[in-house]
Design a protein around this motif. Structure first.
Motif, PDB file in Angstrom:
ATOM      1  N   PHE A  10      57.248  22.218   3.670  1.00 38.91           N
ATOM      2  CA  PHE A  10      57.808  23.215   2.758  1.00 38.91           C
ATOM      3  C   PHE A  10      57.881  24.556   3.491  1.00 38.91           C
ATOM      4  O   PHE A  10      56.873  25.029   4.015  1.00 38.91           O
ATOM      5  CB  PHE A  10      56.907  23.340   1.520  1.00 38.91           C
ATOM      6  N   LEU A  11      59.073  25.129   3.538  1.00 40.95           N
ATOM      7  CA  LEU A  11      59.244  26.405   4.244  1.00 40.95           C
ATOM      8  C   LEU A  11      59.243  27.555   3.246  1.00 40.95           C
ATOM      9  O   LEU A  11      59.856  27.461   2.183  1.00 40.95           O
ATOM     10  CB  LEU A  11      60.579  26.416   5.010  1.00 40.95           C
ATOM     11  N   LYS A  12      58.557  28.629   3.622  1.00 39.17           N
ATOM     12  CA  LYS A  12      58.492  29.797   2.741  1.00 39.17           C
ATOM     13  C   LYS A  12      59.392  30.901   3.271  1.00 39.17           C
ATOM     14  O   LYS A  12      59.458  31.114   4.477  1.00 39.17           O
ATOM     15  CB  LYS A  12      57.066  30.327   2.681  1.00 39.17           C
ATOM     16  N   LEU A  66      67.631  24.536   6.696  1.00 39.83           N
ATOM     17  CA  LEU A  66      67.241  23.674   5.572  1.00 39.83           C
ATOM     18  C   LEU A  66      68.196  22.501   5.479  1.00 39.83           C
ATOM     19  O   LEU A  66      67.806  21.383   5.178  1.00 39.83           O
ATOM     20  CB  LEU A  66      67.322  24.448   4.257  1.00 39.83           C
ATOM     21  N   GLU A  67      69.466  22.801   5.658  1.00 44.98           N
ATOM     22  CA  GLU A  67      70.486  21.754   5.544  1.00 44.98           C
ATOM     23  C   GLU A  67      71.788  22.250   6.161  1.00 44.98           C
ATOM     24  O   GLU A  67      71.997  23.446   6.335  1.00 44.98           O
ATOM     25  CB  GLU A  67      70.762  21.421   4.071  1.00 44.98           C
ATOM     26  N   PHE A  68      72.655  21.283   6.470  1.00 44.56           N
ATOM     27  CA  PHE A  68      74.044  21.586   6.797  1.00 44.56           C
ATOM     28  C   PHE A  68      74.917  21.013   5.699  1.00 44.56           C
ATOM     29  O   PHE A  68      74.621  19.944   5.156  1.00 44.56           O
ATOM     30  CB  PHE A  68      74.486  20.894   8.097  1.00 44.56           C
ATOM     31  N   SER A  77      62.391  35.741  -2.531  1.00 43.14           N
ATOM     32  CA  SER A  77      61.722  34.744  -1.713  1.00 43.14           C
ATOM     33  C   SER A  77      61.098  33.650  -2.588  1.00 43.14           C
ATOM     34  O   SER A  77      60.853  33.858  -3.785  1.00 43.14           O
ATOM     35  CB  SER A  77      60.662  35.472  -0.915  1.00 43.14           C
ATOM     36  N   ASN A  78      60.814  32.474  -2.011  1.00 47.33           N
ATOM     37  CA  ASN A  78      60.137  31.422  -2.768  1.00 47.33           C
ATOM     38  C   ASN A  78      58.620  31.537  -2.629  1.00 47.33           C
ATOM     39  O   ASN A  78      57.893  30.656  -3.059  1.00 47.33           O
ATOM     40  CB  ASN A  78      60.626  30.031  -2.336  1.00 47.33           C
ATOM     41  N   GLU A  79      58.144  32.637  -2.010  1.00 48.32           N
ATOM     42  CA  GLU A  79      56.697  32.843  -1.883  1.00 48.32           C
ATOM     43  C   GLU A  79      56.175  33.467  -3.152  1.00 48.32           C
ATOM     44  O   GLU A  79      56.687  34.488  -3.584  1.00 48.32           O
ATOM     45  CB  GLU A  79      56.399  33.762  -0.697  1.00 48.32           C
ATOM     46  N   SER A  87      74.239  12.517   6.127  1.00 49.33           N
ATOM     47  CA  SER A  87      72.952  11.876   6.392  1.00 49.33           C
ATOM     48  C   SER A  87      71.917  12.912   6.839  1.00 49.33           C
ATOM     49  O   SER A  87      72.037  13.510   7.900  1.00 49.33           O
ATOM     50  CB  SER A  87      73.092  10.799   7.465  1.00 49.33           C
ATOM     51  N   LYS A  88      70.902  13.079   6.005  1.00 50.60           N
ATOM     52  CA  LYS A  88      69.839  14.033   6.358  1.00 50.60           C
ATOM     53  C   LYS A  88      69.027  13.493   7.527  1.00 50.60           C
ATOM     54  O   LYS A  88      68.475  14.261   8.309  1.00 50.60           O
ATOM     55  CB  LYS A  88      68.948  14.309   5.144  1.00 50.60           C
ATOM     56  N   VAL A  89      68.958  12.156   7.662  1.00 48.24           N
ATOM     57  CA  VAL A  89      68.234  11.551   8.776  1.00 48.24           C
ATOM     58  C   VAL A  89      68.964  11.874  10.083  1.00 48.24           C
ATOM     59  O   VAL A  89      68.363  12.334  11.062  1.00 48.24           O
ATOM     60  CB  VAL A  89      68.095  10.016   8.570  1.00 48.24           C
ATOM     61  N   LEU A 137      64.612  22.153 -12.108  1.00 46.03           N
ATOM     62  CA  LEU A 137      65.212  21.274 -11.096  1.00 46.03           C
ATOM     63  C   LEU A 137      66.227  21.997 -10.215  1.00 46.03           C
ATOM     64  O   LEU A 137      66.805  23.002 -10.622  1.00 46.03           O
ATOM     65  CB  LEU A 137      65.936  20.111 -11.798  1.00 46.03           C
ATOM     66  N   ASN A 138      66.448  21.442  -9.043  1.00 45.88           N
ATOM     67  CA  ASN A 138      67.542  21.901  -8.195  1.00 45.88           C
ATOM     68  C   ASN A 138      68.873  21.488  -8.809  1.00 45.88           C
ATOM     69  O   ASN A 138      68.988  20.421  -9.410  1.00 45.88           O
ATOM     70  CB  ASN A 138      67.438  21.268  -6.806  1.00 45.88           C
ATOM     71  N   THR A 139      69.879  22.340  -8.636  1.00 44.63           N
ATOM     72  CA  THR A 139      71.228  22.042  -9.129  1.00 44.63           C
ATOM     73  C   THR A 139      72.189  22.165  -7.956  1.00 44.63           C
ATOM     74  O   THR A 139      71.761  22.457  -6.839  1.00 44.63           O
ATOM     75  CB  THR A 139      71.650  23.081 -10.182  1.00 44.63           C
TER      76      THR A 139
HETATM   77  P1  AMP Z   1      68.906  20.908   0.762  1.00 43.20           P
HETATM   78  O1  AMP Z   1      69.924  20.109   0.018  1.00 43.20           O
HETATM   79  O2  AMP Z   1      68.257  20.150   1.858  1.00 43.20           O
HETATM   80  O3  AMP Z   1      69.345  22.274   1.149  1.00 43.20           O
HETATM   81  O4  AMP Z   1      67.808  21.260  -0.332  1.00 43.20           O
HETATM   82  C1  AMP Z   1      68.148  21.892  -1.538  1.00 43.20           C
HETATM   83  C2  AMP Z   1      67.234  23.056  -1.799  1.00 43.20           C
HETATM   84  O5  AMP Z   1      65.866  22.639  -1.794  1.00 43.20           O
HETATM   85  C3  AMP Z   1      67.287  24.149  -0.744  1.00 43.20           C
HETATM   86  O6  AMP Z   1      68.351  25.024  -0.959  1.00 43.20           O
HETATM   87  C4  AMP Z   1      65.948  24.821  -0.927  1.00 43.20           C
HETATM   88  O7  AMP Z   1      65.944  25.674  -2.057  1.00 43.20           O
HETATM   89  C5  AMP Z   1      65.046  23.651  -1.233  1.00 43.20           C
HETATM   90  N1  AMP Z   1      64.477  23.142   0.021  1.00 43.20           N
HETATM   91  C6  AMP Z   1      64.989  22.177   0.809  1.00 43.20           C
HETATM   92  N2  AMP Z   1      64.226  21.955   1.887  1.00 43.20           N
HETATM   93  C7  AMP Z   1      63.192  22.808   1.791  1.00 43.20           C
HETATM   94  C8  AMP Z   1      62.050  23.074   2.598  1.00 43.20           C
HETATM   95  N3  AMP Z   1      61.791  22.382   3.715  1.00 43.20           N
HETATM   96  N4  AMP Z   1      61.209  24.057   2.191  1.00 43.20           N
HETATM   97  C9  AMP Z   1      61.425  24.749   1.057  1.00 43.20           C
HETATM   98  N5  AMP Z   1      62.468  24.533   0.245  1.00 43.20           N
HETATM   99  C10 AMP Z   1      63.345  23.582   0.591  1.00 43.20           C
END
Ligand code: AMP
Ligand code: GLY
Length: 427
Positions: A187-189, A282-284, A423-425, A102-104, A223-225
């Motif tokens: 959005f984080l850079k 960003l995530e766990f 970097s994503n910048e 749960s991301k929440v 897209l994200n994979t």
């Molecule tokens: P997550 O599953 O939350 O890690 O998101 C998957 C991918 O989306 C991450 O590996 C990042 O490349 C991108 N992403 C997620 N959250 C952010 C954020 N707040 N800012 C920038 N990129 C993000």
């Protein structure tokens, strides 16, 4: 000891390969496994989420240790079920697995324990989310609350894309129940790093750093994979940054989960963005990364079973991990169309004759039937993780791409820039 490994992706092939090398292991089963795993373990046709069938199998075979690769079985409580029956299983309980499920939950946890992360809001209706984004600055990131195989995150560059994403979550219900609630965040850079640690609920043991490449196309486009390639170690993750992450993220997370009454035992994967203000979460994930596991395990010299045993005895602080002083790099070869629709059943050519120092870990593969009998065929989106060891990143890249160029099937897709994107910048 008899070990059961749960899962059938590239991560599990690398885990099976590593576990099979342990002198403590006399027999290794894998459920369901894949064609590559069948070369190092006995595969059993039980799905990774079929918790009760897995339990029955573990009882019948008198399995001494079960290791869980993917997140789904953890999030639905496989560890709790096995433990209730007195079976030894490595991984977090359902309560602890909420850090991925749960991301929440995770955003609230991070806020409560003052762990650095992107600012955010939580929404459960289209209207509320839409009115919030009108006020916000773009780009913005929208995330399904629940599990979505790495695909539930949408990065929106402007209001139009934001509105479209909200339609996808709330009107088209593309992520089903997992997308009933969403997180919208800043959005984080910066540069992304994966940092993975074993934890026994109290102590932790970090592994070497690694870096994934999440987008489907070169230059982080599309897209994200689940992940298109990875390498280890990550030069940007300096010893100073590592110390900072241990103190500002890992330690408070392990302590916080203990305080919440759901101590975290297992593998904690921290996805970090190295921003100008410092590293932010960003995530766990509550398991090893895929494909990060592939480059990590080819560098790991320590017996992984020894580490897992230290988790059970709560003596993880006594363990050290030794690493090959080399760089490893994994290139994911995928079916054309992934992460959308793709074909299956193509014969994979060129798997024989791969050079030394290159490990071809299988993900979506199976043994062919009928006129394809005896051949290995594609059976998923991500198909192979070609992983090379080199003296430096450039050498690992060269070896890895040379091996990739020898392997073929129709519509194969892979990124050409693994180990290059930073970097994503923009600019
Ligand atoms: P997550 O599953 O939350 O890690 O998101 C998957 C991918 O989306 C991450 O590996 C990042 O490349 C991108 N992403 C997620 N959250 C952010 C954020 N707040 N800012 C920038 N990129 C993000
Ligand atoms: N490679 C990212 C993940 O395993 O979630």
């Amino acid at each position: 000891m008899k070990v059961l490994l749960v899962g059938g992706g590239g991560r599990e092939h690398a885990l099976a390969w590593k576990i099979a090398q342990s002198p403590k292991v006399t027999k290794l089963f894998c459920a369901p496994g894949n064609a590559g795993i069948s070369q190092v373990a006995e595969c059993v046709p039980i799905a990774a989420e079929a918790v009760h069938e897995l339990l029955q199998f573990a009882k019948d075979q008198k399995i001494d240790l079960t290791v869980v690769g993917p997140e789904q079985p953890l999030v639905i409580g496989i560890v709790d079920t096995f433990r209730q029956q007195g079976l030894r299983i490595f991984g977090p309980t359902q309560g602890a697995a909420r850090l991925e499920g749960s991301k929440v939950f995770t955003k609230r946890f991070l806020e409560k324990y003052r762990i650095p992360t992107a600012s955010y809001g939580i929404f459960d209706t289209y209207e509320a989310a839409l009115s919030s984004i009108q006020k916000d600055n773009f780009p913005l990131v929208m995330k399904a609350d629940g599990l979505a195989a790495g695909k539930g995150v949408l990065i929106c560059q402007d209001f139009g894309e934001g509105k479209e994403a909200l339609e996808v979550f709330f009107r088209k219900r593309a992520f089903g129940a997992a997308g009933k609630r969403i997180v919208i965040e800043e959005f984080l850079k910066g540069e992304e790093v994966s940092y993975i640690a074993f934890s026994d609920g109290e102590h932790f043991l970090p592994l070497a750093s690694s870096k994934d490449h999440k987008r489907i196309f070169d230059n982080d486009q599309g897209l994200n994979t689940g992940g298109m390639g990875a390498f280890s170690p990550t030069p940007a993750f300096t010893p100073d940054l590592e110390k900072r992450v241990i103190e500002t993220v890992i330690r408070p997370t392990i302590q916080g989960m203990k305080d919440e009454g759901t101590p975290f035992e297992g593998i904690l994967y921290v996805g970090l963005m190295l921003t100008k203000e410092g590293p932010k979460v960003l995530e766990f994930n509550v398991r090893m990364g895929d494909p990060e596991t592939q480059p990590l395990l080819v560098r790991m010299k320590t017996d992984i079973i020894e580490i897992i045993e230290k988790v059970f005895t709560r003596r993880l602080h006594e363990q050290v991990v030794e690493w090959e002083a080399k760089t490893s790099l994994c290139i994911v070869m995928a079916s054309g169309g992934y992460p959308g629709k793709y074909e299956k059943g193509h014969v994979i050519e060129g798997l024989d004759g791969i050079q030394q120092d290159v490990f071809v870990f299988h993900a979506g593969t199976e043994w062919g039937i009928g006129d394809k009998k005896g051949k290995i065929v594609t059976n998923g989106g991500r198909v192979l993780g070609v992983t090379a060891l080199g003296d430096d990143l450039e050498e690992a890249r060269k070896k890895g791409y040379k091996a990739v160029s020898q392997i073929h099937w129709p519509h194969v897709h892979y990124r050409r820039d693994i180990g290059r994107s930073q970097s994503n910048e923009k600019g």
